[in-house]
Design a protein around this motif. Structure first.
Motif, PDB file in Angstrom:
ATOM      1  N   LEU A 126      -3.965   4.540 -11.194  1.00 31.33           N
ATOM      2  CA  LEU A 126      -5.288   5.164 -11.221  1.00 31.33           C
ATOM      3  C   LEU A 126      -6.081   4.910  -9.946  1.00 31.33           C
ATOM      4  N   ASP A 127      -5.496   4.186  -8.988  1.00 32.12           N
ATOM      5  CA  ASP A 127      -6.201   3.857  -7.745  1.00 32.12           C
ATOM      6  C   ASP A 127      -5.173   3.722  -6.632  1.00 32.12           C
ATOM      7  N   ASP A 128      -5.352   4.450  -5.544  1.00 30.47           N
ATOM      8  CA  ASP A 128      -4.412   4.387  -4.430  1.00 30.47           C
ATOM      9  C   ASP A 128      -4.600   3.134  -3.572  1.00 30.47           C
ATOM     10  N   ARG A 129      -5.688   2.418  -3.784  1.00 31.91           N
ATOM     11  CA  ARG A 129      -5.906   1.172  -3.045  1.00 31.91           C
ATOM     12  C   ARG A 129      -5.173   0.022  -3.720  1.00 31.91           C
ATOM     13  N   VAL A 130      -4.812  -0.982  -2.932  1.00 29.90           N
ATOM     14  CA  VAL A 130      -4.313  -2.249  -3.473  1.00 29.90           C
ATOM     15  C   VAL A 130      -5.490  -3.210  -3.463  1.00 29.90           C
ATOM     16  N   LEU A 131      -5.880  -3.669  -4.653  1.00 31.48           N
ATOM     17  CA  LEU A 131      -7.087  -4.476  -4.791  1.00 31.48           C
ATOM     18  C   LEU A 131      -6.787  -5.861  -5.340  1.00 31.48           C
ATOM     19  N   ALA A 132      -7.607  -6.832  -4.954  1.00 30.27           N
ATOM     20  CA  ALA A 132      -7.546  -8.138  -5.601  1.00 30.27           C
ATOM     21  C   ALA A 132      -7.839  -7.956  -7.089  1.00 30.27           C
ATOM     22  N   TRP A 133      -7.128  -8.687  -7.930  1.00 26.74           N
ATOM     23  CA  TRP A 133      -7.246  -8.483  -9.374  1.00 26.74           C
ATOM     24  C   TRP A 133      -8.680  -8.637  -9.859  1.00 26.74           C
ATOM     25  N   ASP A 134      -9.441  -9.564  -9.245  1.00 29.36           N
ATOM     26  CA  ASP A 134     -10.759  -9.899  -9.780  1.00 29.36           C
ATOM     27  C   ASP A 134     -11.873  -8.972  -9.303  1.00 29.36           C
ATOM     28  N   VAL A 135     -11.527  -7.927  -8.544  1.00 30.39           N
ATOM     29  CA  VAL A 135     -12.543  -6.921  -8.210  1.00 30.39           C
ATOM     30  C   VAL A 135     -12.213  -5.573  -8.847  1.00 30.39           C
ATOM     31  N   THR A 136     -11.235  -5.549  -9.712  1.00 28.85           N
ATOM     32  CA  THR A 136     -10.925  -4.331 -10.469  1.00 28.85           C
ATOM     33  C   THR A 136     -11.820  -4.262 -11.692  1.00 28.85           C
ATOM     34  N   GLN A 161       0.822  -1.210   0.000  1.00 29.50           N
ATOM     35  CA  GLN A 161       0.000   0.000   0.000  1.00 29.50           C
ATOM     36  C   GLN A 161       0.859   1.265   0.000  1.00 29.50           C
ATOM     37  N   ARG A 162       1.933   1.235   0.770  1.00 29.02           N
ATOM     38  CA  ARG A 162       2.800   2.416   0.855  1.00 29.02           C
ATOM     39  C   ARG A 162       3.476   2.700  -0.485  1.00 29.02           C
ATOM     40  N   VAL A 163       4.036   1.669  -1.114  1.00 23.56           N
ATOM     41  CA  VAL A 163       4.717   1.852  -2.395  1.00 23.56           C
ATOM     42  C   VAL A 163       3.729   2.333  -3.453  1.00 23.56           C
ATOM     43  N   ASN A 164       2.549   1.751  -3.480  1.00 31.73           N
ATOM     44  CA  ASN A 164       1.546   2.162  -4.469  1.00 31.73           C
ATOM     45  C   ASN A 164       1.151   3.619  -4.266  1.00 31.73           C
ATOM     46  N   TYR A 165       0.834   3.965  -3.029  1.00 38.51           N
ATOM     47  CA  TYR A 165       0.360   5.326  -2.747  1.00 38.51           C
ATOM     48  C   TYR A 165       1.441   6.366  -3.003  1.00 38.51           C
ATOM     49  N   LEU A 166       2.650   6.135  -2.473  1.00 41.01           N
ATOM     50  CA  LEU A 166       3.703   7.139  -2.602  1.00 41.01           C
ATOM     51  C   LEU A 166       4.112   7.343  -4.056  1.00 41.01           C
ATOM     52  N   ALA A 167       4.170   6.270  -4.835  1.00 39.09           N
ATOM     53  CA  ALA A 167       4.462   6.431  -6.267  1.00 39.09           C
ATOM     54  C   ALA A 167       3.373   7.250  -6.942  1.00 39.09           C
ATOM     55  N   ASN A 168       2.131   6.980  -6.590  1.00 38.16           N
ATOM     56  CA  ASN A 168       1.009   7.686  -7.225  1.00 38.16           C
ATOM     57  C   ASN A 168       1.008   9.179  -6.922  1.00 38.16           C
ATOM     58  N   VAL A 169       1.450   9.550  -5.733  1.00 39.28           N
ATOM     59  CA  VAL A 169       1.436  10.978  -5.381  1.00 39.28           C
ATOM     60  C   VAL A 169       2.730  11.694  -5.759  1.00 39.28           C
ATOM     61  N   ARG A 170       3.828  10.955  -5.889  1.00 37.50           N
ATOM     62  CA  ARG A 170       5.116  11.586  -6.192  1.00 37.50           C
ATOM     63  C   ARG A 170       5.348  11.773  -7.689  1.00 37.50           C
ATOM     64  N   ILE A 171       4.778  10.888  -8.501  1.00 38.68           N
ATOM     65  CA  ILE A 171       5.029  10.915  -9.943  1.00 38.68           C
ATOM     66  C   ILE A 171       3.850  11.588 -10.636  1.00 38.68           C
ATOM     67  N   GLU A 172       4.150  12.577 -11.446  1.00 39.47           N
ATOM     68  CA  GLU A 172       3.120  13.318 -12.174  1.00 39.47           C
ATOM     69  C   GLU A 172       2.775  12.571 -13.463  1.00 39.47           C
ATOM     70  N   PRO A 173       1.491  12.338 -13.734  1.00 35.35           N
ATOM     71  CA  PRO A 173       1.139  11.615 -14.958  1.00 35.35           C
ATOM     72  C   PRO A 173       1.399  12.443 -16.217  1.00 35.35           C
ATOM     73  N   ARG A 174       2.143  11.861 -17.150  1.00 33.22           N
ATOM     74  CA  ARG A 174       2.430  12.469 -18.442  1.00 33.22           C
ATOM     75  C   ARG A 174       2.491  11.362 -19.490  1.00 33.22           C
ATOM     76  N   THR A 175       2.108  11.662 -20.703  1.00 35.64           N
ATOM     77  CA  THR A 175       2.193  10.678 -21.782  1.00 35.64           C
ATOM     78  C   THR A 175       3.621  10.641 -22.330  1.00 35.64           C
ATOM     79  N   ASP A 176       3.929   9.565 -23.046  1.00 41.24           N
ATOM     80  CA  ASP A 176       5.242   9.471 -23.687  1.00 41.24           C
ATOM     81  C   ASP A 176       5.424  10.551 -24.744  1.00 41.24           C
ATOM     82  N   GLU A 177       4.342  10.910 -25.418  1.00 35.92           N
ATOM     83  CA  GLU A 177       4.425  11.997 -26.404  1.00 35.92           C
ATOM     84  C   GLU A 177       4.835  13.299 -25.733  1.00 35.92           C
ATOM     85  N   GLU A 178       4.240  13.575 -24.568  1.00 38.41           N
ATOM     86  CA  GLU A 178       4.566  14.804 -23.847  1.00 38.41           C
ATOM     87  C   GLU A 178       5.999  14.796 -23.322  1.00 38.41           C
ATOM     88  N   MET A 179       6.446  13.636 -22.852  1.00 35.63           N
ATOM     89  CA  MET A 179       7.771  13.559 -22.229  1.00 35.63           C
ATOM     90  C   MET A 179       8.897  13.361 -23.240  1.00 35.63           C
TER      91      MET A 179
END
Length: 200
Positions: free
Chosen positions: A159-169, A74-92
């Motif tokens: 796209l989601d800060d929660r860690v979810l079981a694959w079959d409920v996504t 949960q920590r790795v998922n959340y911190l990556a999601n808040v630290r990294i700004e979403p950008r497309t490969d075209e933009e970057m």
């Protein structure tokens, strides 16, 4: 010492904010896979630049889902999601597709590579941390990280800060890295009824 204090404070902030939760009470299910399939072009190019990340795995491990491991996911998922700004490969990079490790910005594959490396550096086995390609409900392609555990397969998603079981996504699962070889891919046999299985 300061590093340990920083980690403790980070975990405290996440807990107060309600991001950290208890491990699942019931075991989930493993993601069903079939035979070999094509490697995504972006991953093929990534392997050419990072061959050490695309080798055969000595073992096909699953992670024992302890409370400490669950908190780490949960920590790795959340911190990556808040630290990294979403950008497309075209933009970057000015190209349609380039898988790379992000620093301050990235697209979905970059988030996945970052989380995969962070968890592996934290002691989780590489063969249990698998890049996975899915289709979103709107039809767009997307990449997430599958973590194979003794309580089922779980998803880390930018796209989601929660860690979810694959079959409920809400995704349709198409393919993922092979546990046997990080440079090879297998088909996911996703036969769920997403209208019933989705949590969104």
């Amino acid at each position: 010492m300061m590093r340990n204090v920083g980690r403790a404070l980070g975990a405290m902030v996440l807990t107060v904010c309600g991001v950290i939760s208890a491990p699942p009470a019931q075991a989930g299910t493993p993601m069903p896979t079939a035979g070999p399939t094509s490697q995504p072009v972006g991953h093929h190019d990534f392997c050419g630049r990072e061959p050490a990340r695309c080798r055969a795995n000595d073992v096909r491990a699953v992670v024992k889902l302890t409370p400490a491991v669950w908190q780490t996911l949960q920590r790795v998922n959340y911190l990556a999601n808040v630290r990294i700004e979403p950008r497309t490969d075209e933009e970057m990079h000015g190209v349609p597709e380039l898988w790379s490790y992000p620093t301050i910005e990235g697209d979905c594959e970059d988030y996945v590579l970052y989380k995969q490396r962070e968890l592996e550096n934290g002691g989780l086995p590489a063969s249990a941390l698998l890049v996975t390609v899915v289709r979103q409900p709107n039809g767009d392609g997307h990449a997430v990280l599958t973590v194979r555990t003794n309580q089922g397969d779980f998803i880390l998603d930018n796209l989601d800060d929660r860690v979810l079981a694959w079959d409920v996504t809400p995704y349709t699962y198409l393919k993922r890295q092979s546990q046997a070889h990080a440079g090879r891919w297998v088909t996911v046999e996703d036969v769920r009824d997403l209208l019933v299985g989705s949590v969104r």
